[in-house]
Motif scaffolding. Structure first.
Motif, PDB file in Angstrom:
ATOM      1  N   GLU A  47       0.846  -1.188   0.000  1.00 38.78           N
ATOM      2  CA  GLU A  47       0.000   0.000   0.000  1.00 38.78           C
ATOM      3  C   GLU A  47       0.886   1.244   0.000  1.00 38.78           C
ATOM      4  OE1 GLU A  47      -4.005  -1.578   2.271  1.00 38.78           O
ATOM      5  OE2 GLU A  47      -2.450  -0.614   3.482  1.00 38.78           O
ATOM      6  N   GLU A  48       0.591   2.177  -0.903  1.00 35.99           N
ATOM      7  CA  GLU A  48       1.414   3.381  -0.982  1.00 35.99           C
ATOM      8  C   GLU A  48       0.597   4.555  -1.517  1.00 35.99           C
ATOM      9  OE1 GLU A  48       3.983   3.963  -4.829  1.00 35.99           O
ATOM     10  OE2 GLU A  48       4.293   1.895  -4.176  1.00 35.99           O
ATOM     11  N   ALA A  49       1.054   5.736  -1.174  1.00 35.84           N
ATOM     12  CA  ALA A  49       0.442   6.972  -1.675  1.00 35.84           C
ATOM     13  C   ALA A  49       1.505   8.050  -1.646  1.00 35.84           C
ATOM     14  CB  ALA A  49      -0.762   7.379  -0.824  1.00 35.84           C
ATOM     15  N   GLY A  50       1.391   9.001  -2.568  1.00 37.52           N
ATOM     16  CA  GLY A  50       2.397  10.052  -2.580  1.00 37.52           C
ATOM     17  C   GLY A  50       2.293  10.985  -3.762  1.00 37.52           C
ATOM     18  N   LEU A  51       3.456  11.475  -4.156  1.00 32.47           N
ATOM     19  CA  LEU A  51       3.610  12.489  -5.197  1.00 32.47           C
ATOM     20  C   LEU A  51       4.395  11.884  -6.350  1.00 32.47           C
ATOM     21  CD1 LEU A  51       3.254  15.666  -5.642  1.00 32.47           C
ATOM     22  CD2 LEU A  51       5.584  15.852  -4.756  1.00 32.47           C
ATOM     23  N   THR A  52       3.894  12.043  -7.575  1.00 33.22           N
ATOM     24  CA  THR A  52       4.571  11.492  -8.749  1.00 33.22           C
ATOM     25  C   THR A  52       4.905  12.580  -9.758  1.00 33.22           C
ATOM     26  OG1 THR A  52       4.413   9.902 -10.598  1.00 33.22           O
ATOM     27  CG2 THR A  52       2.365  10.946  -9.879  1.00 33.22           C
ATOM     28  N   VAL A  53       6.039  12.428 -10.402  1.00 28.87           N
ATOM     29  CA  VAL A  53       6.403  13.218 -11.579  1.00 28.87           C
ATOM     30  C   VAL A  53       6.240  12.259 -12.752  1.00 28.87           C
ATOM     31  CG1 VAL A  53       8.151  14.649 -12.676  1.00 28.87           C
ATOM     32  CG2 VAL A  53       8.047  14.506 -10.177  1.00 28.87           C
TER      33      VAL A  53
END
Length: 510
Positions: free
Chosen positions: A388-394
């Motif tokens: 499980e993961e969440a965050g900021l992507t480029v």
């Protein structure tokens, strides 16, 4: 030069906003661009001076208008044309996901826009021309992937039904450059002018034009073609082409067109990662009656190279609608995002779909519009299961993207990771254990490098690795789009058991 425009800096709409098409209604100007695999589709802008543009909506904001199911990156919506006629706006385009052409209409530019009127018309880049005698003409390219001769095809159309009233016929082959496309027709000084793009939408891109006494020709090529091109130069603006003309109330003419701003990196060469952007240039007419874009077919930034309009945009996720700058990857899935579940926060429910898939991940992103910018977000996320993961992507596409994210490992617990995906290669470059489920994730960008960081609440900002902009460029990653900076969540093969909450998203140019 018209007094309403004055001093300006190119691009007038920075970031991934290609294939601009423009129309004037009184003293108001409206412009649309391509959107490819992103939803909603076809952003529409308004301006009073051709320089300051405000997005007022999207022409395609319902799944009934825009089916992007399993749409490959850089497919979807191609090269729209916007026109106004007898109280209605018309936007015609191609959905390459279904390889079908259609148009929608609206009485107001911010919508609502109609459901699609589908056309029995092959090829791409359809355009509409409303003649003074009431006839309406549809033009576009040859049918792709066939032996049909390359060039621009045209037929008369019933604008109420979309039915073709005449045979589709070839009207101009262009000047010999590859991929003659992006046609627009105008009637000026009693002549019919057909302007197109040639050379492919890369460094050989150019604009050419021909004229005739009839909408069907025969068309006489301008001996001064191309009327816009920066090919085979070291100009800081490259790949100029796919233009559209507009006449102001004072009688002056201007062109909007796409271009790129490559970055030169030692031992790497030129690359561009912001995508194809929207530029502006004045148009003059020669004594022989031909339009000339810019200074003999060349345009400038108007201000020193690198000068950009500053932007400070902190999104607090208030209300029940996202700001117009935000997009989803393909059609969003019901229940995977919300602004109401936790008021004042963007909630993402991670699904099995990841950023590596040709699908619809739990993703909300906006274009990177400036080389020099900083981005940060406050994430509240308590993963309890492996993956499980969440965050900021480029994000450039499913094979080329970077992430700084909060995730969970059964051995080490909650941690922040920095991962790079470059083609078939991917690697977690850095990881660090964190105690709190709330964390600030961010990056600083310059023309060549993304520098990532994170911070726990009331904690020190921790540098967390760097990544090259060039590896997300079109020259490396391919395609027709530009970099997005997005918020995402995923269970990496299964649904997340907990939601990811984003309190704010801060974008600042420098």
């Amino acid at each position: 030069m018209s007094s309403i425009v004055g001093q300006y800096v190119n691009p007038v709409i920075p970031g991934f906003y290609p294939d601009p098409s423009i129309c004037r209604v009184g003293t108001d100007y409206y412009l649309v661009t391509s959107s490819f695999q992103y939803f909603p589709g076809v952003p529409i802008f308004h301006s009073r001076d051709l320089v300051h543009w405000e997005q007022i909506g999207h022409c395609l904001n319902r799944e009934s208008q825009l089916d992007l199911e399993r749409c490959r990156s850089s497919m979807g919506i191609y090269a729209p044309t916007l026109r106004f006629h007898q109280g209605r706006f018309f936007m015609v385009t191609t959905n390459m996901n279904s390889r079908r052409n259609f148009y929608v209409w609206s009485e107001t530019p911010d919508g609502p826009w109609s459901d699609p009127i589908w056309l029995d018309w092959s090829g791409i880049d359809p355009s509409l021309f409303f003649d003074d005698d009431g006839r309406v003409y549809l033009s576009g390219t040859n049918e792709l992937g066939t032996n049909e001769p390359h060039g621009i095809y045209q037929a008369e159309i019933n604008i109420e039904t979309g039915q073709l009233l005449t045979e589709r016929r070839l009207i101009w082959n262009g000047t010999g450059g590859q991929a003659p496309e992006g046609p627009h027709m105008y009637r000026v000084h009693g002549k019919y002018y057909l302007m197109i793009a040639e050379g492919g939408t890369e460094y050989g891109h150019m604009v050419t034009i021909a004229r005739a006494d009839s909408p069907y020709g025969p068309f006489e090529s301008n001996p001064g073609n191309p009327i816009l091109s920066h090919r085979s130069t070291n100009h800081p603006i490259q790949a100029t082409g796919h233009a559209d003309l507009v006449q102001l109330e004072d009688g002056s003419w201007w062109a909007v067109f796409l271009g790129i701003r490559p970055v030169s990196v030692p031992f790497v060469g030129r690359h561009h990662h912001l995508g194809r952007e929207t530029f502006l240039a004045p148009v003059t007419w020669s004594a022989e009656g031909w339009p000339v874009i810019g200074d003999g077919g060349k345009v400038t930034e108007k201000l020193p190279v690198g000068a950009e309009a500053s932007l400070i945009d902190k999104n607090e996720f208030e209300g029940n609608q996202l700001q117009l700058c935000w997009n989803f990857l393909r059609n969003p899935q019901a229940g995977e995002w919300s602004l109401e579940e936790r008021p004042g926060w963007l909630t993402l429910h991670g699904s099995a779909t990841t950023l590596n898939d040709i699908g619809s991940p739990a993703f909300v992103g906006r274009r990177q519009q400036h080389f020099n910018c900083s981005v940060s977000t406050l994430l509240s996320f308590n993963p309890v299961r492996e993956g499980e993961e969440a965050g900021l992507t480029v994000y450039m596409n499913e094979r080329f993207h970077y992430e700084i994210a909060l995730t969970y490992n059964s051995d080490t617990g909650r941690k922040v990771i920095l991962r790079r995906r470059i083609g078939s290669l991917w690697k977690v470059e850095f990881e660090a254990a964190v105690e709190d489920s709330d964390v600030i994730l961010g990056l600083e960008a310059d023309p060549s490098t993304y520098s990532f960081f994170y911070a726990e609440p009331n904690g020190e900002r921790m540098p967390f690795g760097t990544a090259e902009c060039s590896l997300l460029s079109t020259e490396v990653a391919g395609g027709f789009t530009g970099v997005y900076i997005g918020l995402y969540a995923t269970g990496n093969g299964r649904h997340c058991t907990v939601p990811a909450y984003f309190d704010w998203f801060d974008y600042k140019s420098h």
